[in-house]
Design an enzyme around this catalytic site. Structure first.
Site, PDB file in Angstrom:
ATOM      1  N   ASN A  26      37.477  37.526  43.955  1.00  0.00           N
ATOM      2  CA  ASN A  26      38.076  38.407  42.961  1.00  0.00           C
ATOM      3  C   ASN A  26      38.047  39.842  43.475  1.00  0.00           C
ATOM      4  O   ASN A  26      37.485  40.112  44.541  1.00  0.00           O
ATOM      5  CB  ASN A  26      37.294  38.330  41.640  1.00  0.00           C
ATOM      6  CG  ASN A  26      37.631  37.078  40.830  1.00  0.00           C
ATOM      7  OD1 ASN A  26      38.774  36.618  40.818  1.00  0.00           O
ATOM      8  ND2 ASN A  26      36.646  36.537  40.163  1.00  0.00           N
TER       9      ASN A  26
ATOM     10  N   HIS B 120      44.432  32.104  36.497  1.00  0.00           N
ATOM     11  CA  HIS B 120      45.105  32.749  37.646  1.00  0.00           C
ATOM     12  C   HIS B 120      46.553  32.278  37.797  1.00  0.00           C
ATOM     13  O   HIS B 120      47.036  32.080  38.899  1.00  0.00           O
ATOM     14  CB  HIS B 120      44.327  32.504  38.941  1.00  0.00           C
ATOM     15  CG  HIS B 120      42.966  33.137  38.941  1.00  0.00           C
ATOM     16  ND1 HIS B 120      42.751  34.449  39.276  1.00  0.00           N
ATOM     17  CD2 HIS B 120      41.747  32.642  38.607  1.00  0.00           C
ATOM     18  CE1 HIS B 120      41.463  34.737  39.162  1.00  0.00           C
ATOM     19  NE2 HIS B 120      40.830  33.664  38.751  1.00  0.00           N
TER      20      HIS B 120
END
Ligand code: NDP
Length: 497
Positions: A127, A55
């Site tokens: 997510n 990420h």
């Protein structure tokens, strides 16, 4: 005379000249006593911190969580009571790419939220999909290695990805979502967010309920196909930043409807699937989503590095009324996220303004990197240990959550034994219309270029167990994309496995 502020050193002394170094005469010979120059160069050397291992590329904004529904029977969390309004931060991200990666790559998107509640920070680090590739944290570093660069070629490897996925059938659900339209949203505003893990809510009577959090985009779902994304990446690698920043700067504030699914402890004993398995959803027909409010993003960061790059989200951040569950992946993330921040930001990373709670903070942790509280973290310089007789901070028993009921013998249980990795994928496949199926097949075929036949056949066998049309569709797409012919030797071996 000028009303502009005086340029100073970091120690506050006025800088007389920011254009010319101190030299021995106009032709050169730098003087080491030009400490302003040394400070400037030294700062430049230190402008980077380690990027997130996963990420790394992200886009964020601040906003508000407003609760309008009533779930007070399930939770005492103040931020989830009707009428509550809580300031928050969102950071969206891709998983695999590095800090300079293009925004419009097919990938799962991180959807990390920090709510600055009056009882401390509550982070929901999810997510844009309700499930994940693996269900046991032993497999997380291996999975991420397959998404990153090959140690020798320093390039990403489709072979590694499909080798791992085809040997890990629990990944099929997430792989199918990734390769479907939802695997490439046009920007962060046009996608849903999911807490993904099962968490728990608990009320003032000491009752616990299992919960899933959902954030439904009110901008509508919008996606690109691969070719559209390639064109955009040719124009800009920062498409998500441009879209999110620009939209908010223009005063158009994106919103998400906030929903929860709630399951009682008794119901959790009855489900055919493990409700704490991160590769599974809770079907809406069994556990209908309940509307509880709205999340709005309405303010851009003033300084991207300070407020977004240094934002530290961790599932360990819970508040009274909200807690964890036996989900193994969640339990591992409770450790690993906070650990990542200690590593990349420093021990006291929660003193960085963007991470700092908006409620009073008192604890007995002492020195270390980034401690800016001046040694009185407990609020009293004599209270640097506990218990003490100097009125230092004490526990708050009402924050104690109900006991978590855990049964069974301790051991290593094969998580693939008896686990249906195909049924929920089939339910999803059956939701897709003909166009979505066709794009799913071609996206998979595109991603499989160069993968050896024995791995392709192993993966096709999984698709077949979802639905014969899934396997047939991918096989046809492979032939048209790469001239792939059935690897009959591998297919036979796969069937015999
Ligand atoms: P439902 O038909 O009740 O729910 C389907 C949900 O699937 C929708 O509410 C929507 O979730 C999502 N969905 C609809 N179309 C698509 C699409 N084209 N691509 C991806 N997701 C889509 O059935 P179930 O609850 O039994 O779920 C069926 C399957 O849908 C699951 O196996 C799972 O793969 C997927 N799904 C389920 C979710 C859940 O929490 N139950 C959440 C998301 C997906 P949303 O409203 O969140 O957009």
């Amino acid at each position: 005379m000028t009303d502009r502020p005086t340029l100073t050193t970091t120690a506050g002394a006025p800088v007389p000249d920011n254009q010319n170094s101190i030299t021995a005469g106009p032709r050169g010979g730098l003087m080491i006593q030009d400490y302003q120059l040394i400070e400037k160069l030294a700062h430049q050397n230190r402008e980077r911190i380690p990027e997130r291992v996963v990420h790394a590329k992200g886009w964020g904004a601040f906003g508000t969580l407003t609760i309008t529904g009533d779930i007070s029977r399930y939770t005492k969390a103040k931020c989830l009571q009707p009428g509550a309004s809580t300031p928050m931060l969102a950071r969206f991200s891709t998983v695999a790419g590095e800090l300079g990666a293009a925004d419009h790559e097919r990938d799962v998107r991180g959807f990390a939220l920090k709510f600055y509640t009056e009882d401390g920070n509550w982070d929901l680090v999810g997510n844009n999909t309700p499930v994940f590739f693996v269900r046991d944290p032993y497999k997380f570093p291996d999975f991420i290695h397959t998404q990153k660069r090959h140690p020798k070629t320093n390039m990403r490897s489709s072979t590694a990805m499909w080798d791992f996925w085809s040997l890990s059938p629990e990944s099929l659900h997430q792989v199918t979502i990734l390769m479907s339209d939802r695997g490439l949203p046009i920007d962060p505003m046009h996608m849903n967010g999911y807490g993904s893990h099962t968490y728990s809510l608990w009320n003032g009577n000491g009752e616990r309920f299992w919960v899933k959090f959902h954030f439904k985009t009110q901008q509508g779902h919008k996606h690109y196909v691969n070719q559209e994304a390639e064109t955009i990446i040719g124009r800009t690698r920062e498409g998500y930043q441009e879209a999110l920043f620009g939209t908010i700067e223009n005063g158009q504030f994106p919103t998400w409807k906030v929903q929860v699914q709630v399951m009682t402890e008794a119901q959790a004993q009855q489900t055919s699937y493990n409700p704490f398995d991160l590769t599974k959803v809770w079907p809406h027909s069994e556990f209908p989503p309940i509307d509880i409010g709205t999340m709005e993003l309405n303010r851009n960061a003033e300084n991207y590095f300070a407020e977004i790059e240094q934002a530290a989200f961790s599932p360990s951040n819970i508040v009274p009324g909200i807690s964890h569950s036996p989900d193994k992946m969640l339990q591992a993330r409770i450790f690993s996220y906070a650990d990542a921040h200690r590593y990349r930001l420093g021990t006291h990373y929660e003193q960085i303004p963007v991470n700092k709670p908006k409620c009073p903070v008192h604890h007995y942790n002492r020195d270390g990197q980034m401690n800016t509280y001046g040694g009185i973290l407990s609020g009293n310089p004599d209270a640097y240990y506990e218990p003490n007789s100097v009125n230092g901070p004490v526990e708050e028993p009402s924050a104690k959550e109900p006991p978590l009921k855990i049964e069974g013998e301790m051991g290593r249980f094969n998580h693939r034994d008896g686990n249906d990795d195909y049924g929920q994928v089939r339910a999803l496949f059956n939701l897709f219309d003909a166009g979505e199926k066709s794009r799913l097949f071609s996206n998979i075929a595109a991603a499989m270029g160069g993968v050896p036949g024995h791995i392709v056949e192993r993966q096709l066998a999984h698709f077949k167990l979802v639905h014969p049309d899934y396997e047939a569709g991918v096989r046809t797409a492979l032939k048209s994309a790469h001239g792939y012919e059935a690897d009959t030797i591998s297919a036979k071996a796969t069937a015999a496995e």
